[in-house]
Design a protein around this motif. Sequence first.
Motif, mmCIF file in Angstrom:
data_model
loop_
_atom_site.group_PDB
_atom_site.id
_atom_site.type_symbol
_atom_site.label_atom_id
_atom_site.label_comp_id
_atom_site.label_asym_id
_atom_site.label_seq_id
_atom_site.Cartn_x
_atom_site.Cartn_y
_atom_site.Cartn_z
ATOM 1 N N ILE A 108 42.935 19.629 19.275
ATOM 2 C CA ILE A 108 41.687 20.335 19.594
ATOM 3 C C ILE A 108 40.558 19.316 19.702
ATOM 4 O O ILE A 108 40.387 18.475 18.823
ATOM 5 C CB ILE A 108 41.345 21.347 18.478
ATOM 6 N N SER A 109 39.778 19.422 20.774
ATOM 7 C CA SER A 109 38.653 18.500 20.939
ATOM 8 C C SER A 109 37.439 19.237 21.502
ATOM 9 O O SER A 109 37.582 20.141 22.322
ATOM 10 C CB SER A 109 39.049 17.370 21.887
ATOM 11 N N THR A 110 36.257 18.848 21.064
ATOM 12 C CA THR A 110 35.012 19.462 21.521
ATOM 13 C C THR A 110 34.067 18.388 22.057
ATOM 14 O O THR A 110 33.884 17.364 21.413
ATOM 15 C CB THR A 110 34.322 20.185 20.335
ATOM 16 N N ASP A 111 33.515 18.618 23.221
ATOM 17 C CA ASP A 111 32.516 17.718 23.784
ATOM 18 C C ASP A 111 31.338 18.530 24.287
ATOM 19 O O ASP A 111 31.514 19.594 24.867
ATOM 20 C CB ASP A 111 33.069 16.932 24.980
ATOM 21 N N THR A 112 30.138 17.987 24.071
ATOM 22 C CA THR A 112 28.928 18.634 24.561
ATOM 23 C C THR A 112 28.264 17.731 25.597
ATOM 24 O O THR A 112 28.116 16.537 25.371
ATOM 25 C CB THR A 112 27.955 18.865 23.380
ATOM 26 N N VAL A 139 24.697 17.466 27.856
ATOM 27 C CA VAL A 139 23.340 17.997 27.925
ATOM 28 C C VAL A 139 22.623 17.398 29.132
ATOM 29 O O VAL A 139 22.682 16.178 29.341
ATOM 30 C CB VAL A 139 22.555 17.619 26.644
ATOM 31 N N HIS A 141 23.385 13.419 29.366
ATOM 32 C CA HIS A 141 24.679 13.038 29.935
ATOM 33 C C HIS A 141 24.729 13.115 31.449
ATOM 34 O O HIS A 141 25.655 12.618 32.069
ATOM 35 C CB HIS A 141 25.788 13.922 29.373
ATOM 36 N N ASP A 172 40.418 13.483 26.062
ATOM 37 C CA ASP A 172 40.659 13.406 24.615
ATOM 38 C C ASP A 172 42.039 13.954 24.243
ATOM 39 O O ASP A 172 42.691 13.442 23.338
ATOM 40 C CB ASP A 172 39.574 14.183 23.846
ATOM 41 N N LEU A 173 42.454 15.022 24.934
ATOM 42 C CA LEU A 173 43.807 15.553 24.681
ATOM 43 C C LEU A 173 44.849 14.515 25.071
ATOM 44 O O LEU A 173 45.825 14.278 24.350
ATOM 45 C CB LEU A 173 44.056 16.827 25.511
ATOM 46 N N SER A 210 37.773 26.722 25.940
ATOM 47 C CA SER A 210 36.694 27.684 25.701
ATOM 48 C C SER A 210 35.385 27.008 26.099
ATOM 49 O O SER A 210 35.204 25.823 25.862
ATOM 50 C CB SER A 210 36.603 28.042 24.222
ATOM 51 N N MET A 211 34.469 27.770 26.679
ATOM 52 C CA MET A 211 33.223 27.179 27.159
ATOM 53 C C MET A 211 31.988 27.882 26.606
ATOM 54 O O MET A 211 31.845 29.089 26.751
ATOM 55 C CB MET A 211 33.189 27.256 28.694
ATOM 56 N N GLY A 212 31.093 27.121 25.991
ATOM 57 C CA GLY A 212 29.750 27.616 25.664
ATOM 58 C C GLY A 212 28.800 26.988 26.656
ATOM 59 O O GLY A 212 28.754 25.760 26.763
ATOM 60 N N THR A 240 23.158 23.103 28.965
ATOM 61 C CA THR A 240 24.041 22.443 27.999
ATOM 62 C C THR A 240 25.428 23.056 28.140
ATOM 63 O O THR A 240 25.552 24.271 28.272
ATOM 64 C CB THR A 240 23.546 22.693 26.556
ATOM 65 N N THR A 248 29.235 23.023 26.317
ATOM 66 C CA THR A 248 30.150 22.588 25.259
ATOM 67 C C THR A 248 31.522 23.170 25.552
ATOM 68 O O THR A 248 31.677 24.383 25.667
ATOM 69 C CB THR A 248 29.683 23.064 23.874
ATOM 70 N N THR A 289 35.541 23.346 24.287
ATOM 71 C CA THR A 289 36.566 23.061 23.288
ATOM 72 C C THR A 289 37.907 23.220 23.984
ATOM 73 O O THR A 289 38.229 24.308 24.456
ATOM 74 C CB THR A 289 36.460 23.998 22.078
#
Lengths: 323, 323
Positions: B43-47, B49, B53, B74-75, B86-88, B128, B130, B132
């Motif tokens: 599991i990896s999370t990147d944000t 902005v 970025h 990252d995976l 999943s996307m925020g 923004t 994010t 996961t």
Amino acid sequence: MSGEFSLIDKYFAHKQQNRKDVILAQGDDCAIVAPTAGSHIAISTDTLVAGTHFLADANPAQIAHKALASNISDLVAMGASPAWVSMGISLPEINTAWLERFSNAFFKLADYYGIQLIGGDTTKGPLTITLTVQGTLPEGKALTRHGAQSGDWVYVTGQLGDAKAGLDVILENNISADTSLNQELQRRHFEATPRVLAGIALRDIASAAIDISDGLVADLGHILKRSKVGARLNVAALPTSKELLQFVGSRALAQQYALTSGEEYELCFTVPEANRGQLEVALSNTPFTCIGQLTGTEYIELHNDDAPVDWQLDGFDHFKGNQ
Amino acid sequence: MSGEFSLIDKYFAHKQQNRKDVILAQGDDCAIVAPTAGSHIAISTDTLVAGTHFLADANPAQIAHKALASNISDLVAMGASPAWVSMGISLPEINTAWLERFSNAFFKLADYYGIQLIGGDTTKGPLTITLTVQGTLPEGKALTRHGAQSGDWVYVTGQLGDAKAGLDVILENNISADTSLNQELQRRHFEATPRVLAGIALRDIASAAIDISDGLVADLGHILKRSKVGARLNVAALPTSKELLQFVGSRALAQQYALTSGEEYELCFTVPEANRGQLEVALSNTPFTCIGQLTGTEYIELHNDDAPVDWQLDGFDHFKGNQ
């Protein structure tokens, strides 16, 4: 990204004991978890933005509580047990006092629910928090929105409306002359906590469930839409607190608050007639109330015991601006 | 949140076929997935902005590509197979043209990697994103950062430095008189793609791996720190493109770009002597180069064939402002 990493390390990394199913937490490209054989995983993502979901100068402990509680509430509504959380957070600057208060409150709640922060990303930017939470549940046992049937009974846990009254106090829309009442409602707004045990207990009993995050009418509406049914609700049965009645001044207004108050983290669920007996046993430690019954229509009909009710109620919609 | 939900529905929901292990995608409180017995989950999370970025007016297709590619990278660095995302996402306004281009590029790349968008949250706020991402891998087979040992050989996939040259063009820091060269380097910056098959193939061969997102020196540094080893790298061996050499004008500068260029999505990995033969077979379809060897020190020592090298190189750090 050494600056960022040391920031994460100090406030967020390795503040908790590893769960048995966490093979690798922060510090590598990914976290690694080991799901139990036969379990399914429930996953939910919520984003909170300063200025949209909370005031930019809000108490960081309350922001942390809200961010994590609202996400866990989604797990609860599926009947899942909280397990892992990942956090993407953007901060305009490194404010150590803010980070200290935010992270302390975050881990306090995370530890309470046994959910482990397994990774994330901290970046510079406008204050925004995105959490992805994951929970486990036995295969095939998820409480969905689409399983409700006409004739099932509609229930809610706890009391409704206090969170909206608390928000009134915070936004100074409506304040009571009684300062301690204001403070109590504000506290309830910030400290609402998800009904994890109730969610797990309902796995074998409820036909559908949802957490009340947008308001009862809006959230029950999601169940109705997905299950293709309607509901007849008795507003006189809505569970409300004496503090709410005191704050708004009339029963009708307290009921309207109960119908539209969001961020309650209470559950709304439906139960077939045959399971009502089991329900009394399963939820013996959680307050719950039957507020109506599902119908063959596809809308929500309100009544006040025997009298009809005709109120205009709106859900909560950021883009429509009526937050 | 009807406005938000209809927004998500239109651009993001149910645009892909369900993977076999996705029980429930968007539309309920959570997504539900069913991991295969015996598999672990990475599991990896990147944000990302706007303004930090990417430029706020950047091409939305390129933003989508970058957001998803950097996460998948990252995976890959753990040897995992991409599975779910999943996307925020926070947006200042509903811009349908932007959403159309963003979501099309997002799903193009997601489909290419067989990764399914299972849920998320769309809110109003500063731009923004994010993500996961989650991937599966056989129990105990993760490529971590802590497995490297003194004597292991250091490798990279592909060619390094082009992404940094492309960023120069985008930021107008350094532009060639050759317009088509500028365009080609810019394209390589935006279209870099993670080496998924190489990551999977390295599971049984590499002792450690990381994706090059912050620059080779910074990322190899993470392996060294976690594995408590050092490295001796031959800058003459660094794989660089003829376009990069043409752009920067000298071999030494091309090598410095290769050492510090971020967002390459190439892999840096270490291989014990005994596995070098296997490596040639396993990565037969991926270009890769041996650039040095691990040592018993805890720092990186550069040499140029037989000559010493003394360059000052920095990683990438948002908070230090040297982006």
